[in-house]
Design an enzyme around this catalytic site. Structure first.
Site, PDB file in Angstrom:
ATOM      1  N   GLU A  68      -0.014 -65.158  -8.078  1.00 41.14           N
ATOM      2  CA  GLU A  68      -0.174 -66.036  -9.231  1.00 41.14           C
ATOM      3  C   GLU A  68      -1.373 -66.949  -9.023  1.00 41.14           C
ATOM      4  OE1 GLU A  68       4.659 -66.459  -9.998  1.00 41.14           O
ATOM      5  OE2 GLU A  68       3.524 -68.119  -9.093  1.00 41.14           O
ATOM      6  N   LYS A 113      -3.331 -70.250  -8.427  1.00 40.70           N
ATOM      7  CA  LYS A 113      -2.922 -71.519  -7.827  1.00 40.70           C
ATOM      8  C   LYS A 113      -3.394 -72.650  -8.725  1.00 40.70           C
ATOM      9  CE  LYS A 113      -2.804 -74.279  -3.688  1.00 40.70           C
ATOM     10  NZ  LYS A 113      -2.882 -75.509  -4.504  1.00 40.70           N
ATOM     11  N   ARG A 128       7.346 -84.160  -6.199  1.00 44.34           N
ATOM     12  CA  ARG A 128       7.754 -83.697  -4.868  1.00 44.34           C
ATOM     13  C   ARG A 128       8.566 -84.734  -4.118  1.00 44.34           C
ATOM     14  NH1 ARG A 128       3.408 -80.139  -1.854  1.00 44.34           N
ATOM     15  NH2 ARG A 128       4.256 -81.339  -0.130  1.00 44.34           N
ATOM     16  N   PHE A 177       6.545 -71.650 -13.227  1.00 43.41           N
ATOM     17  CA  PHE A 177       6.541 -70.385 -12.493  1.00 43.41           C
ATOM     18  C   PHE A 177       7.900 -69.984 -11.924  1.00 43.41           C
ATOM     19  CE2 PHE A 177       4.509 -73.609  -9.643  1.00 43.41           C
ATOM     20  CZ  PHE A 177       5.554 -73.780  -8.737  1.00 43.41           C
ATOM     21  N   ARG A 189       9.250 -74.925   3.657  1.00 45.28           N
ATOM     22  CA  ARG A 189       7.940 -74.275   3.637  1.00 45.28           C
ATOM     23  C   ARG A 189       8.144 -72.865   4.188  1.00 45.28           C
ATOM     24  NH1 ARG A 189       3.173 -76.298   2.622  1.00 45.28           N
ATOM     25  NH2 ARG A 189       3.855 -78.457   2.950  1.00 45.28           N
ATOM     26  N   LYS A 204      -0.075 -69.586   0.101  1.00 45.73           N
ATOM     27  CA  LYS A 204      -1.168 -70.081  -0.737  1.00 45.73           C
ATOM     28  C   LYS A 204      -2.500 -69.690  -0.096  1.00 45.73           C
ATOM     29  CE  LYS A 204      -0.703 -74.700   1.318  1.00 45.73           C
ATOM     30  NZ  LYS A 204      -0.433 -76.114   1.054  1.00 45.73           N
TER      31      LYS A 204
END
Length: 315
Positions: free
Chosen positions: A23, A25, A44, A112, A187, A193
């Protein structure tokens, strides 16, 4: 809604692999949002940021059913996310200015993932199934929306898509394993990424007093990252600030006597600060000594905890 910490990606190099999708970023403000009678948006750090984006709350509140979705808030300029515009929206607290900016500089929410639907958790499902449900539930409702959209994804050929993203002016892509569950606050190696430029989130641990026009503010910020619970000094950044950012950052300083760094720089003029503030910088490269060459300030990261800024970014 019950607050959910977002799942996070590791950094990596371009790759192609069966069973993965890729996808674009979107480098914005990560946001988990609920769609219900009155929508709620959290960042976050689990802070409620709904009041900053009334145009997004209106769209989310109008959707059918009750869902919790994950995505990025950004401000597009000529089809590309704009750092400066996003920063202006993301640090605004004045209700009058928020109302004005929501019309003159509207934000977009790029979704997403879907985590809950009508009170049922979907996080244990594989990504391929969550994607199917996401598009089934929201695609039609968002077909004509200008402020909320579902992200595009492309299978397997990550290296080709990465190059295509760069040509489009997008900073990179995120690869995701289709069988991966959603792991809040983790994570995971299941999300990778891949970025074209060197961008780092670092902790402000001190500053150099300013001279001339900068005298009321600072000449440079002293930045570090955490490793095994200790703040390691990385670099100084002195360029890239607007006048408003100089004022805003200076107002946030919390002075302390001793350096917060485990290896403080030998800078006689240094003034030390409580390591509470996170900034994002870009640089040409990592030096052989582990510092940054030609760092430039990009933005404040109020959505990120200092302890999240770890030394493995510099590897």
């Amino acid at each position: 809604m019950n607050l959910i910490k977002p799942m996070l990606a590791v950094s990596g190099q371009p790759f192609s692999r069966e069973g993965w999708i890729f996808e674009p970023k979107i480098d914005g403000t990560r946001c988990i949002a609920s769609t219900r009678k009155r929508a709620q948006l959290t960042n976050r750090r689990l802070a409620d940021i709904s009041y900053r984006y009334p145009e997004l709350v209106d769209v989310l509140s109008s959707l059918k059913g009750e869902a919790v979705v994950d995505g990025e808030i950004t401000v597009f300029k000529k089809g590309i996310p704009s750092f400066r515009s996003l920063a202006e929206r993301d640090h605004q607290n004045d209700p009058i200015k928020i109302d004005y900016l929501s019309q003159s500089m509207p934000a977009s929410y790029v979704v997403f993932d879907i985590l809950h639907l009508n009170g049922r958790s979907l996080m244990h499902l594989p990504l391929r199934e969550r994607k199917r449900i996401l598009f089934q539930e929201l695609e039609q409702d968002l077909e004509n929306s200008e402020s909320m959209s579902l992200i595009d994804s492309f299978p397997e050929r990550g290296e080709d898509y990465f190059q295509a993203a760069l040509k489009m002016g997008i900073e990179g892509v995120v690869g995701k394993r289709l069988d991966s569950p959603y792991l809040p606050g983790t994570r995971s190696q299941d999300w990778v990424k891949i970025k074209k430029s060197l961008k780092l989130d670092l902790v402000v641990g001190g500053y150099i007093p300013g001279k001339g026009d900068r005298r009321p503010y600072f000449g440079g910020l002293l930045l570090g990252a955490y490793s095994q619970g200790k703040l390691t000094y990385i670099s100084r950044v002195g360029s890239g600030f607007t006048d408003e950012e100089l004022r805003d950052i200076s107002r946030r300083f919390l002075p302390r006597e001793e350096p917060p760094f485990s290896d403080p720089p030998a800078t006689p003029q240094a003034r030390w600060l409580e390591p509470r503030m996170v900034v994002q910088v870009t640089a040409l490269e990592i030096t052989a000594e582990g510092g940054l060459r030609a760092p430039v300030f990009l933005r404040l990261r109020d959505d990120k905890e200092p302890e999240e800024c770890t030394l493995d970014q510099i590897a």
